[in-house]
Write an enzyme that holds these catalytic residues in place. Sequence first.
Site, PDB file in Angstrom:
ATOM      1  CG  ASP A 122       0.032   9.325   0.672  1.00  0.00           C
ATOM      2  OD1 ASP A 122      -0.107   8.134   0.975  1.00  0.00           O
ATOM      3  OD2 ASP A 122      -0.601  10.253   1.209  1.00  0.00           O
ATOM      4  CG  HIS A 160      -2.029  -1.016   1.121  1.00  0.00           C
ATOM      5  ND1 HIS A 160      -3.326  -0.673   0.845  1.00  0.00           N
ATOM      6  CD2 HIS A 160      -2.012  -2.374   1.220  1.00  0.00           C
ATOM      7  CE1 HIS A 160      -4.072  -1.767   0.796  1.00  0.00           C
ATOM      8  NE2 HIS A 160      -3.295  -2.814   1.024  1.00  0.00           N
TER       9      HIS A 160
END
Length: 470
Positions: free
Chosen positions: A374, A166
């Site tokens: 991110d 992720h």
Amino acid sequence: MGRLVVVSNRVTPITGRQAASAGGLAVGVLAALRDTGGLWFGWSGEVNETSRTGGRDGNGPPPPRVFRTGKVTYGLIDLSDADYQGFYAGFANRTLWPLFHYRLDLASFEHHWYATYRRVNQRFAEALRPLLKPDDIVWIHDYHLIPMAAELRRLGCENRIGFFLHIPFPAPEIYVSLPWHRQLAADLCAYDVLGFQTGTDVHQFKQYVELELNGTADWKGSVNALGRQLHVDAYPIGIDVDDVQGMAVSAEAKRQAARLSASMANRQLIMGVDRLDYTKGIVERLRAFELLLQDYPNLRRQVTFMQISAPSREQVPEYLELREQVELLSGHLNGVYSEADWVPLRYINRSYTRRSLMGFFRISRLGLVTPLRDGMNLVALEYVAAQDEQDPGVLVLSRFAGCAQQLDGALVVNPYDVHHLADTMHAGLAMTLDERQDRWRRMMQAVRHHDIIAWRDRFLARLEKLERVA
Ligand code: GDG
């Protein structure tokens, strides 16, 4: 198709109304499990001493608690305090998290944390192994559990096993600073399908494989390394668009948004929502907001910036330092610019329900999603989905968020350049309705195209159709 078995560090059995407050991973995984039935396995979130790994008394940790809700079976294990400290608070969140987000300066390389990380992964594998059936398809999630497939293979497991990361996979030059980079790369190669968020992550992993492992990687995603062949590709995670849109117009969202509007006296709302994490660029964002007020004095009294940052990982010292820094900056900013009847910044260090957040997004003029790094960033996607198409807000988005590769309607910024960030905020606040609608439509199309169902289906389809190659 075989039964789906999902493994993630945290498992939160969700039923009914609770589903509305669950994050992307839980929603996507649960939707998949509910369709087909399956097992969700992981840590319960409980810490207690009976769950110690590596104890010398010959009594291993207790077996997982297994129970069923509807079609979904849950398998939960607890962790001891020492395991929690070394595995979760230590290696996962003070070694891998900062390193994979390019914060070498914040990464600690403690050998005993690494030993605990491996031991806990072994424990996860040993606890899961007896629950597995031969044709189960196993999908493992995130940086906490990289070694799990290798541990399962050591226990004789021949199932198809996929892994989704992720968070970003860093450039090889950063990744090799990890003293155990080779071991963890070998662990990654034990999977059959390896999924990353973006093409950049895939590229960096392949580069590492070629440079350091003497492996090969072709453009179709086939990687050969350390005697194994696996499929590596980008599977950008998405959101449940209809769910978010429904939340944004729910009674709760409307009530909360109306309360907020009433307190704003027709000022334009600027919004930021992130866990209080140093990767999210909150400090740079506050600096840019201060520059906005300094350089564009006509905006003073005209805007309110609401930054909602729920506490996160408070047992990790770097997060406490960040909190102090943000509190200092907020106090300074409001001290300098506030007037008797206007406070420019509302910094809120608590969490809200997802319905409330979507309601706030819908009435804001500007959404600031400016992480320094991110994997994807679901807040940006939720911001887009929550907008009113008649009067949509503008998204200011960091080029270092994975979703910047899809959202070409956003105003894309380098979050380190706070002057440019301030100017971009100004441009966003001044944007015409036509341009806002045009940009929003383009973003919405991308958000729908890459939604949570597409993510799950693409990943599982690849894992299912794979011929197992030992
Ligand atoms: C990791 C990767 C990747 C936020 N504040 C509250 C709240 N939230 C929700 C948001 C969003 C989720 O939490 C945060 O997701 P992000 O993707 O933005 O960030 P991470 O937590 O760092 O997630 C990231 C993600 O995994 C999925 O693969 O995109 O790159 O770092 O859904 O809305 N939810 C509630 N109250 C809050 O105050 N209920």
